[in-house]
Write a protein that holds these residues in place. Structure first.
Motif, PDB file in Angstrom:
ATOM      1  N   ALA A 121       2.241   1.699  -3.456  1.00  0.00           N
ATOM      2  CA  ALA A 121       1.222   2.199  -4.389  1.00  0.00           C
ATOM      3  C   ALA A 121       0.977   3.691  -4.162  1.00  0.00           C
ATOM      4  CB  ALA A 121      -0.076   1.406  -4.227  1.00  0.00           C
ATOM      5  N   LEU A 122       0.947   4.113  -2.912  1.00  0.00           N
ATOM      6  CA  LEU A 122       0.758   5.540  -2.629  1.00  0.00           C
ATOM      7  C   LEU A 122       1.948   6.360  -3.125  1.00  0.00           C
ATOM      8  CD1 LEU A 122      -0.829   5.379   0.945  1.00  0.00           C
ATOM      9  CD2 LEU A 122      -1.965   5.938  -1.213  1.00  0.00           C
ATOM     10  N   ASP A 123       3.154   5.834  -2.960  1.00  0.00           N
ATOM     11  CA  ASP A 123       4.334   6.534  -3.473  1.00  0.00           C
ATOM     12  C   ASP A 123       4.291   6.646  -4.994  1.00  0.00           C
ATOM     13  OD1 ASP A 123       5.297   6.870  -0.931  1.00  0.00           O
ATOM     14  OD2 ASP A 123       6.721   5.186  -1.036  1.00  0.00           O
ATOM     15  N   VAL A 124       3.874   5.562  -5.652  1.00  0.00           N
ATOM     16  CA  VAL A 124       3.767   5.590  -7.110  1.00  0.00           C
ATOM     17  C   VAL A 124       2.721   6.609  -7.542  1.00  0.00           C
ATOM     18  CG1 VAL A 124       3.033   4.243  -9.127  1.00  0.00           C
ATOM     19  CG2 VAL A 124       4.611   3.260  -7.474  1.00  0.00           C
ATOM     20  N   ARG A 125       1.584   6.642  -6.863  1.00  0.00           N
ATOM     21  CA  ARG A 125       0.529   7.593  -7.205  1.00  0.00           C
ATOM     22  C   ARG A 125       1.009   9.032  -7.024  1.00  0.00           C
ATOM     23  NH1 ARG A 125      -5.008   6.887  -4.263  1.00  0.00           N
ATOM     24  NH2 ARG A 125      -5.042   5.047  -5.576  1.00  0.00           N
ATOM     25  N   ASP A 126       1.724   9.294  -5.928  1.00  0.00           N
ATOM     26  CA  ASP A 126       2.259  10.644  -5.712  1.00  0.00           C
ATOM     27  C   ASP A 126       3.267  11.010  -6.796  1.00  0.00           C
ATOM     28  OD1 ASP A 126       0.710  10.891  -3.455  1.00  0.00           O
ATOM     29  OD2 ASP A 126       2.342  10.387  -2.053  1.00  0.00           O
TER      30      ASP A 126
ATOM     31  N   LYS B 291       0.833  -1.202   0.000  1.00  0.00           N
ATOM     32  CA  LYS B 291       0.000   0.000   0.000  1.00  0.00           C
ATOM     33  C   LYS B 291       0.869   1.255   0.000  1.00  0.00           C
ATOM     34  CE  LYS B 291      -3.494   2.400   2.721  1.00  0.00           C
ATOM     35  NZ  LYS B 291      -4.197   2.448   3.976  1.00  0.00           N
ATOM     36  N   ASP B 292       1.928   1.260   0.818  1.00  0.00           N
ATOM     37  CA  ASP B 292       2.839   2.402   0.837  1.00  0.00           C
ATOM     38  C   ASP B 292       3.494   2.597  -0.524  1.00  0.00           C
ATOM     39  OD1 ASP B 292       2.238   2.835   3.498  1.00  0.00           O
ATOM     40  OD2 ASP B 292       4.038   1.802   4.251  1.00  0.00           O
TER      41      ASP B 292
ATOM     42  N   GLU C  33       3.038  14.235 -13.759  1.00  0.00           N
ATOM     43  CA  GLU C  33       1.999  14.793 -14.617  1.00  0.00           C
ATOM     44  C   GLU C  33       1.979  16.314 -14.518  1.00  0.00           C
ATOM     45  OE1 GLU C  33      -2.818  14.422 -15.335  1.00  0.00           O
ATOM     46  OE2 GLU C  33      -1.809  13.047 -13.972  1.00  0.00           O
TER      47      GLU C  33
ATOM     48  N   MET D 247       3.369   9.811  -9.828  1.00  0.00           N
ATOM     49  CA  MET D 247       2.642  10.020 -11.084  1.00  0.00           C
ATOM     50  C   MET D 247       2.026  11.405 -11.130  1.00  0.00           C
ATOM     51  SD  MET D 247       0.870   6.251 -11.664  1.00  0.00           S
ATOM     52  CE  MET D 247      -0.647   7.008 -12.086  1.00  0.00           C
ATOM     53  N   ALA D 248       1.411  11.823 -10.034  1.00  0.00           N
ATOM     54  CA  ALA D 248       0.795  13.146 -10.000  1.00  0.00           C
ATOM     55  C   ALA D 248       1.846  14.238 -10.140  1.00  0.00           C
ATOM     56  CB  ALA D 248       0.021  13.315  -8.700  1.00  0.00           C
ATOM     57  N   GLN D 249       2.974  14.044  -9.483  1.00  0.00           N
ATOM     58  CA  GLN D 249       4.045  15.037  -9.577  1.00  0.00           C
ATOM     59  C   GLN D 249       4.579  15.104 -11.009  1.00  0.00           C
ATOM     60  OE1 GLN D 249       7.361  14.175  -7.073  1.00  0.00           O
ATOM     61  NE2 GLN D 249       8.469  16.031  -7.621  1.00  0.00           N
TER      62      GLN D 249
END
Length: 121
Positions: free
Chosen positions: A53-58, A50-51, A64, A60-62
């Motif tokens: 996945a959250l790091d990957v999502r952050d 989960k950590d 983008e 990706m947003a950065q």
């Protein structure tokens, strides 16, 4: 006499120490203990996943946002969305389903084969 007492005490202490070590190891190898260890490791792995996945999502947003700045794109979250497009494939699937209900024994419809389990027997 003192030497005998010393070695007797040392031997008794070593025996107690070895016995407790063996008993602890045996308790760790019971099915209940092994199941609890496996569950704890699974929960720990889930938290790490989960950590990640959250790091990957952050990230990706950065990234983008960085690409949006580099390309000069600005995203307005309050902007109106474009009109919804019709998807022809979904409408054709609904038509095929309606035709199948009318004639369930047909094997070839509109260029595609349908599965009829009665044909296999």
């Amino acid at each position: 006499m003192f030497r005998r007492t010393f070695w007797f005490t040392a031997g008794a202490a070593a025996g107690v120490w070895a016995t407790t070590k063996v008993n602890r190891k045996l308790k760790q190898l019971t099915p209940e203990s092994l199941a609890a260890q496996a569950a704890n490791k699974a929960i720990d792995a889930g938290h790490r996943l989960k950590d990640f996945a959250l790091d990957v999502r952050d990230g990706m947003a950065q990234r983008e946002a960085e690409l949006g700045e580099a390309l000069g794109l600005e995203h307005d979250p309050d902007a109106e969305l474009p009109a919804q497009r019709r998807v022809v494939a979904v409408e054709n699937r609904k038509l095929l389903a309606a035709k199948r209900q009318d004639n369930p024994n047909s094997t070839y419809e509109n260029g595609s084969y349908t599965y009829n389990r009665n044909e296999d027997h």
